[in-house]
Design a protein around this motif. Structure first.
Motif: not given
Length: 262
Positions: A94, A108-110, A112, A121-122, A124, A257
């Motif tokens: 993490n 990095y990107s979240p 979705v 990949q969103q 970001d 975040y």
């Protein structure tokens, strides 16, 4: 056609099995009959003949998804019921502990998912610059000023902070904070709750470089941007700091975040 090569060397056996090939290059190799989605190279069913695992000849894979019309992605999973998780991962690294040296925890990107189940990949803010940094983690604020992160020319910093019942007179604090050199500190949302009774919270310094979460009684939290006078992209212009006030002991808090854009 199946070909089995068996070599006995010093009491040890070595075998290669090929299906639809006379020259297997692996311990077990399957060569399919074509390369389309309408046929399969591998099919595994359970005792009721329900197809559990499918490998199509176009390379797409299905888990509990036997139909090619459903297997339009490289890997397709059907949990079978909305009451069943489709994916479970244990012992995951993490952004707080950063236990894997090969992972870039700053860029990095979240992932979705759309209404048809496609994962993508969103885009970001953490991926727009090689200088982007995250600083999620568990911290302890003391009376002395402590550096949180360096500030560069053009840096925009955003993070969420939360505490247990350690602020004020046994109060919880949550806040969503943004800082920029021209805008100072901004608080998009915040909340606080006292364990017993009430303990009024006043936020002091919005729009400046010193932000104080000032409780009527007990420990306060301070975030400060200490600038050195430098300007310009790529230059270190100062640092973001934190400390507690009106507390005789360290105040633990968490940051989530987080990002620094440059």
């Amino acid at each position: 056609m199946k070909k089995i090569l068996l070599l006995l060397i010093g009491g040890l056996s070595y075998a290669q099995v090929g299906i639809n090939t006379q020259n297997p290059t692996a311990t077990f190799e399957i060569v399919s009959t074509d390369n389309t989605s309408s046929t399969k190279s591998l099919k595994i069913s359970n005792s009721t003949l329900a197809e559990m695992f499918t490998v199509q000849n176009d390379g797409n894979i299905g888990v509990n998804s036997p139909l090619s019309v459903s297997n339009t992605a490289q890997f397709n999973v059907n949990s079978g019921a909305v009451t069943k998780s489709v994916l479970k991962l244990n012992n995951i690294s993490n952004t707080k502990d950063r236990t894997v040296t090969s992972i870039n925890y700053n860029q990095y990107s979240p992932l979705v998912i759309d209404n048809n189940g496609n994962v993508f990949q969103q885009y970001d803010i953490r991926t727009t610059s090689n200088a982007a940094v995250t600083f999620d983690g568990a911290y302890n604020a003391i009376a002395s000023v402590t550096k949180l992160i360096d500030l560069n020319g053009g840096s925009i910093v955003q993070f969420q902070v939360s505490t247990d019942f350690v602020m004020g007179n046994n109060s919880v604090l949550y806040a969503d904070i943004t800082w920029s050199r021209n805008g100072g500190f901004r608080v998009a949302a915040f909340g606080n709750e006292a364990n017993t009774g009430t303990n009024a919270l006043t936020i002091v310094g919005v729009g400046t470089n010193t932000l104080t979460f000032d409780f009527a009684t007990g420990a306060d939290m301070v975030f400060k941007a200490s600038l050195n006078g430098s300007t310009g992209a790529g230059n270190v212009i100062g640092q973001l700091e934190y400390q507690t006030q009106n507390s005789s002991s360290a105040v633990p808090f968490n940051i989530f975040y987080s990002f620094r854009s440059l």
